[in-house]
Design a protein around this motif. Structure first.
Motif, PDB file in Angstrom:
ATOM      1  N   LEU A 206       0.953  -1.288   0.001  1.00 14.68           N
ATOM      2  CA  LEU A 206      -0.119   0.078   0.008  1.00 14.68           C
ATOM      3  C   LEU A 206       0.867   1.404   0.174  1.00 14.68           C
ATOM      4  CD1 LEU A 206      -2.802  -1.091   2.411  1.00 14.68           C
ATOM      5  CD2 LEU A 206      -2.944  -0.865   0.247  1.00 14.68           C
ATOM      6  N   GLU A 207       1.988   1.040   0.623  1.00 20.00           N
ATOM      7  CA  GLU A 207       2.958   2.318   0.570  1.00 20.00           C
ATOM      8  C   GLU A 207       3.481   2.668  -0.757  1.00 20.00           C
ATOM      9  OE1 GLU A 207       2.375   3.999   3.320  1.00 20.00           O
ATOM     10  OE2 GLU A 207       1.408   2.064   3.901  1.00 20.00           O
ATOM     11  N   ARG A 208       3.843   1.462  -1.498  1.00 22.20           N
ATOM     12  CA  ARG A 208       4.369   1.752  -2.731  1.00 22.20           C
ATOM     13  C   ARG A 208       3.114   2.009  -3.954  1.00 22.20           C
ATOM     14  NH1 ARG A 208       7.656  -1.933  -0.699  1.00 22.20           N
ATOM     15  NH2 ARG A 208       6.771  -3.763  -1.742  1.00 22.20           N
ATOM     16  N   HIS A 209       1.994   1.579  -3.644  1.00 26.60           N
ATOM     17  CA  HIS A 209       1.128   1.853  -4.729  1.00 26.60           C
ATOM     18  C   HIS A 209      -0.370   2.647  -4.450  1.00 26.60           C
ATOM     19  CE1 HIS A 209       3.688  -1.125  -6.826  1.00 26.60           C
ATOM     20  NE2 HIS A 209       3.233  -1.887  -5.867  1.00 26.60           N
ATOM     21  N   PRO A 210      -0.181   3.782  -4.895  1.00 25.16           N
ATOM     22  CA  PRO A 210      -1.352   4.613  -4.156  1.00 25.16           C
ATOM     23  C   PRO A 210      -2.643   4.396  -4.980  1.00 25.16           C
ATOM     24  CG  PRO A 210      -0.197   5.896  -5.955  1.00 25.16           C
ATOM     25  CD  PRO A 210       0.677   4.382  -5.623  1.00 25.16           C
ATOM     26  N   ASN A 211      -2.612   3.403  -5.904  1.00 20.62           N
ATOM     27  CA  ASN A 211      -4.029   3.088  -6.632  1.00 20.62           C
ATOM     28  C   ASN A 211      -4.369   1.447  -5.986  1.00 20.62           C
ATOM     29  OD1 ASN A 211      -1.726   1.980  -7.816  1.00 20.62           O
ATOM     30  ND2 ASN A 211      -2.869   1.731  -9.954  1.00 20.62           N
ATOM     31  N   LEU A 212      -3.727   0.946  -5.168  1.00 18.37           N
ATOM     32  CA  LEU A 212      -4.122  -0.330  -4.486  1.00 18.37           C
ATOM     33  C   LEU A 212      -5.111  -0.289  -3.364  1.00 18.37           C
ATOM     34  CD1 LEU A 212      -3.248  -3.634  -4.828  1.00 18.37           C
ATOM     35  CD2 LEU A 212      -1.583  -3.033  -3.128  1.00 18.37           C
ATOM     36  N   VAL A 213      -5.849  -1.522  -3.512  1.00 15.71           N
ATOM     37  CA  VAL A 213      -7.044  -1.611  -2.513  1.00 15.71           C
ATOM     38  C   VAL A 213      -6.687  -3.064  -2.217  1.00 15.71           C
ATOM     39  CG1 VAL A 213      -9.352  -1.707  -1.855  1.00 15.71           C
ATOM     40  CG2 VAL A 213      -8.498   0.309  -3.373  1.00 15.71           C
ATOM     41  N   LEU A 214      -6.559  -3.348  -0.720  1.00 14.23           N
ATOM     42  CA  LEU A 214      -6.711  -4.734  -0.312  1.00 14.23           C
ATOM     43  C   LEU A 214      -8.158  -4.775   0.319  1.00 14.23           C
ATOM     44  CD1 LEU A 214      -3.450  -4.776   1.938  1.00 14.23           C
ATOM     45  CD2 LEU A 214      -3.308  -5.203  -0.519  1.00 14.23           C
ATOM     46  N   LEU A 215      -8.581  -6.205   0.029  1.00 13.74           N
ATOM     47  CA  LEU A 215      -9.916  -6.362   0.478  1.00 13.74           C
ATOM     48  C   LEU A 215      -9.971  -7.564   1.368  1.00 13.74           C
ATOM     49  CD1 LEU A 215     -12.995  -5.469  -0.434  1.00 13.74           C
ATOM     50  CD2 LEU A 215     -12.921  -7.288  -1.896  1.00 13.74           C
ATOM     51  N   ARG A 216     -10.358  -7.264   2.306  1.00 16.59           N
ATOM     52  CA  ARG A 216     -10.415  -8.500   3.549  1.00 16.59           C
ATOM     53  C   ARG A 216     -11.776  -8.670   4.240  1.00 16.59           C
ATOM     54  NH1 ARG A 216      -4.397  -7.813   6.210  1.00 16.59           N
ATOM     55  NH2 ARG A 216      -3.184  -7.903   4.279  1.00 16.59           N
ATOM     56  N   THR A 217     -11.776  -9.795   4.982  1.00 20.04           N
ATOM     57  CA  THR A 217     -13.252 -10.145   5.346  1.00 20.04           C
ATOM     58  C   THR A 217     -13.157 -10.819   6.779  1.00 20.04           C
ATOM     59  OG1 THR A 217     -15.017 -11.301   4.864  1.00 20.04           O
ATOM     60  CG2 THR A 217     -13.224 -12.367   4.327  1.00 20.04           C
ATOM     61  N   PHE A 218     -14.168 -10.389   7.387  1.00 28.03           N
ATOM     62  CA  PHE A 218     -14.462 -11.462   8.919  1.00 28.03           C
ATOM     63  C   PHE A 218     -15.132 -12.587   8.725  1.00 28.03           C
ATOM     64  CE2 PHE A 218     -13.383  -7.147   9.984  1.00 28.03           C
ATOM     65  CZ  PHE A 218     -12.583  -7.294  11.275  1.00 28.03           C
ATOM     66  N   SER A 219     -15.326 -12.949   7.214  1.00 26.24           N
ATOM     67  CA  SER A 219     -16.247 -14.106   6.966  1.00 26.24           C
ATOM     68  C   SER A 219     -15.554 -15.427   7.142  1.00 26.24           C
ATOM     69  CB  SER A 219     -16.826 -14.035   5.855  1.00 26.24           C
ATOM     70  OG  SER A 219     -17.757 -13.038   5.411  1.00 26.24           O
ATOM     71  N   LYS A 220     -14.037 -15.407   6.774  1.00 27.20           N
ATOM     72  CA  LYS A 220     -13.458 -16.665   6.625  1.00 27.20           C
ATOM     73  C   LYS A 220     -12.637 -17.072   7.927  1.00 27.20           C
ATOM     74  CE  LYS A 220     -15.263 -16.929   2.892  1.00 27.20           C
ATOM     75  NZ  LYS A 220     -15.025 -16.096   1.522  1.00 27.20           N
ATOM     76  N   VAL A 221     -11.421 -16.641   8.062  1.00 26.05           N
ATOM     77  CA  VAL A 221     -10.720 -17.109   9.211  1.00 26.05           C
ATOM     78  C   VAL A 221     -11.410 -16.724  10.637  1.00 26.05           C
ATOM     79  CG1 VAL A 221      -8.905 -15.225   9.742  1.00 26.05           C
ATOM     80  CG2 VAL A 221      -8.493 -17.432  10.179  1.00 26.05           C
ATOM     81  N   TYR A 222     -12.048 -15.336  10.666  1.00 21.54           N
ATOM     82  CA  TYR A 222     -12.690 -15.034  11.650  1.00 21.54           C
ATOM     83  C   TYR A 222     -14.137 -15.656  11.827  1.00 21.54           C
ATOM     84  CZ  TYR A 222      -9.118 -11.113  12.014  1.00 21.54           C
ATOM     85  OH  TYR A 222      -7.776 -10.582  12.165  1.00 21.54           O
ATOM     86  N   GLY A 223     -14.572 -16.152  10.722  1.00 20.11           N
ATOM     87  CA  GLY A 223     -15.829 -17.105  11.115  1.00 20.11           C
ATOM     88  C   GLY A 223     -17.110 -16.060  11.427  1.00 20.11           C
ATOM     89  N   LEU A 224     -17.361 -15.041  10.918  1.00 23.70           N
ATOM     90  CA  LEU A 224     -18.412 -14.372  11.228  1.00 23.70           C
ATOM     91  C   LEU A 224     -19.361 -14.095   9.897  1.00 23.70           C
ATOM     92  CD1 LEU A 224     -16.813 -11.817  13.618  1.00 23.70           C
ATOM     93  CD2 LEU A 224     -18.402 -13.655  14.175  1.00 23.70           C
ATOM     94  N   CYS A 225     -19.114 -14.791   8.979  1.00 25.96           N
ATOM     95  CA  CYS A 225     -20.108 -14.995   7.470  1.00 25.96           C
ATOM     96  C   CYS A 225     -21.629 -14.521   8.050  1.00 25.96           C
ATOM     97  CB  CYS A 225     -19.829 -15.849   6.578  1.00 25.96           C
ATOM     98  SG  CYS A 225     -19.916 -17.332   7.062  1.00 25.96           S
ATOM     99  N   GLY A 226     -22.006 -15.140   8.914  1.00 26.84           N
ATOM    100  CA  GLY A 226     -23.371 -14.864   9.112  1.00 26.84           C
ATOM    101  C   GLY A 226     -23.895 -13.521   9.608  1.00 26.84           C
ATOM    102  N   LEU A 227     -22.736 -12.838   9.968  1.00 24.19           N
ATOM    103  CA  LEU A 227     -23.129 -11.389  10.320  1.00 24.19           C
ATOM    104  C   LEU A 227     -22.655 -10.253   9.443  1.00 24.19           C
ATOM    105  CD1 LEU A 227     -21.773 -10.945  14.081  1.00 24.19           C
ATOM    106  CD2 LEU A 227     -24.066 -10.785  13.298  1.00 24.19           C
ATOM    107  N   ARG A 228     -21.914 -10.786   8.406  1.00 28.05           N
ATOM    108  CA  ARG A 228     -21.529  -9.873   7.307  1.00 28.05           C
ATOM    109  C   ARG A 228     -20.740  -8.686   7.653  1.00 28.05           C
ATOM    110  NH1 ARG A 228     -20.996 -12.210   4.638  1.00 28.05           N
ATOM    111  NH2 ARG A 228     -21.278 -11.041   2.404  1.00 28.05           N
ATOM    112  N   ALA A 229     -19.448  -8.716   7.653  1.00 30.90           N
ATOM    113  CA  ALA A 229     -18.501  -7.742   7.757  1.00 30.90           C
ATOM    114  C   ALA A 229     -17.127  -7.846   6.881  1.00 30.90           C
ATOM    115  CB  ALA A 229     -18.183  -7.550   9.136  1.00 30.90           C
ATOM    116  N   GLY A 230     -16.786  -7.069   6.214  1.00 29.98           N
ATOM    117  CA  GLY A 230     -15.617  -6.987   5.615  1.00 29.98           C
ATOM    118  C   GLY A 230     -14.870  -5.598   5.486  1.00 29.98           C
ATOM    119  N   TYR A 231     -13.858  -5.198   4.812  1.00 26.40           N
ATOM    120  CA  TYR A 231     -13.009  -4.142   4.869  1.00 26.40           C
ATOM    121  C   TYR A 231     -12.138  -3.992   3.600  1.00 26.40           C
ATOM    122  CZ  TYR A 231      -9.204  -6.434   7.690  1.00 26.40           C
ATOM    123  OH  TYR A 231      -8.347  -7.154   7.922  1.00 26.40           O
TER     124      TYR A 231
END
Ligand SMILES: *Cc1c(COP(=O)(O)O)cnc(C)c1O
Length: 359
Positions: A206-231
């Motif tokens: 992210l520091e090198r590429h000002p046009n980059l977006v990382l998409l992550r989620t609480f649905s998989k390893v955090y196991g909260l897919c029934g609640l719906r949260a990602g970032y």
């Protein structure tokens, strides 16, 4: 009577492929959606319960506590953190904010089943680039498809459904070659499970590429897919753009509180990753013993080649015996594949034993 007339875009929007459940009476083993087999941990349950009595209030439209916790964890300013009703909401909002008729987006195929929606809902043109013969992104071929009309490039790493991943330095070089006026979304829903990298390694990009977006989620390893949260982590302009095209209250109060608590427990994340890696080795070696090839998984599921066996018959046969997996064809794969998520050891062994009765 001819009924309601809908707009023309609607015809192009695919219907999300739900997993079949069939009429099995006994205990179902659900290995079709890349979920984790564990429910919320006690502190996360506490955070969920703590919200129940104030549900007469709207949730925080700024998601300030959750965004601050994500910022603390990643070392970024919270202005660079967008939170969504699942990361899928951020993907669809990105399509709204970036795409329009005449624009193009580039992604590999087969990849995440939501990506085709981005073009369909916005009227942009999707340019899909086949994975290489190992089921990995072919970044050189993708770079060749970028034109002056390209607004968005999606890279799913590790990739769903093929489970493969590329090392961070290859992604780094790829993003560095692209024009900086187009957005690159690196979908890292499974990044915690990858042994090729630490999740923090991609933060450096992210520091090198000002046009980059990382998409992550609480649905998989955090196991909260029934609640719906990602970032999403990216430039501030990306966060404000996706916030403008969505309703302010899309992330409910329980989801915000649960995710804000879950991210504080990285020891639990590590425990889950360790378990998953052990199950990955177990399932992959058991499949290999049966002569079934898998791609090299860096995720919590395997992409299994069935050889010349009948894919439909195997997936349906498993379902009738209570083991739900995904047919590869429905995920954009060529005929003769299935995708199976790792569950508990008991669930994985039940999958393997049930498979034996069908092979
Ligand atoms: C599961 C998954 C997600 C997560 O979607 P949510 O909306 O956050 O539940 C995102 N990307 C990929 C590739 C996935 O497989």
């Amino acid at each position: 009577m001819s009924g309601i007339e809908f707009n023309r875009r609607l015809e192009a929007i695919p219907v999300y492929p739900v997993a079949d459940s069939y009429g099995h009476d006994g205990e179902l083993v659900k290995l079709a959606s890349n979920e984790t087999p564990w429910g919320p941990s006690p502190p996360v349950m506490g955070a969920i319960q703590g919200q129940l009595e104030t549900l007469n209030r709207y949730p925080d439209p700024d998601k300030s506590v959750l965004r601050r916790r994500i910022a603390e964890r990643t070392g970024l300013s919270s202005e660079r953190v967008a939170v969504g009703n699942g990361s899928c909401e951020i993907l669809l909002a990105a399509a709204d904010a970036l795409l329009e008729p005449g624009a193009e987006l580039v992604y590999a195929w087969p990849s995440f089943s939501i990506y085709p929606h981005l073009a369909a809902q916005s009227g942009a043109r999707a340019v899909t680039v086949p994975l290489d013969s190992d089921g990995r992104h072919d970044l050189e071929a993708m770079a060749r498809e970028v034109t002056a009309a390209t607004r968005l490039v999606l890279v799913c790493n590790p990739n769903n459904p093929t489970a493969t991943a590329l090392p961070v330095d290859e992604i780094d070089a790829f993003v560095g070659e692209l024009p900086r006026n187009l957005a690159v979304i690196l979908d890292e829903a499974y990044v915690e499970f990858s042994t090729l990298q630490d999740p923090d390694d991609s933060l450096d990009l992210l520091e090198r590429h000002p046009n980059l977006v990382l998409l992550r989620t609480f649905s998989k390893v955090y196991g909260l897919c029934g609640l719906r949260a990602g970032y999403a982590l990216g430039p501030e302009s990306f966060r404000s753009a996706v916030d403008r095209v969505r309703q302010p209250f899309s992330v409910n109060a329980i989801a915000q509180a649960a995710a804000a608590e879950a991210i504080r427990h990285q020891d639990e994340v590590e425990r889950r990753v360790e378990h998953t890696v052990i199950e990955r080795v177990h399932v992959e070696s058991e499949l290999a013993e049966r002569g079934l090839d898998t791609t090299e998984s860096q995720a919590n599921f395997s992409w299994v080649a069935l050889g010349d066996r009948d894919e439909d018959a195997i997936v349906k046969g498993l379902a009738e015996l209570g083991v739900i997996v995904r047919a590869g064809k429905a995920l954009g794969g060529e005929e003769g594949r299935l995708r199976v998520t790792y569950g508990t050891r008991r669930e994985n062994d039940r999958f393997l034993a049930t498979l034996d009765t069908l092979l």
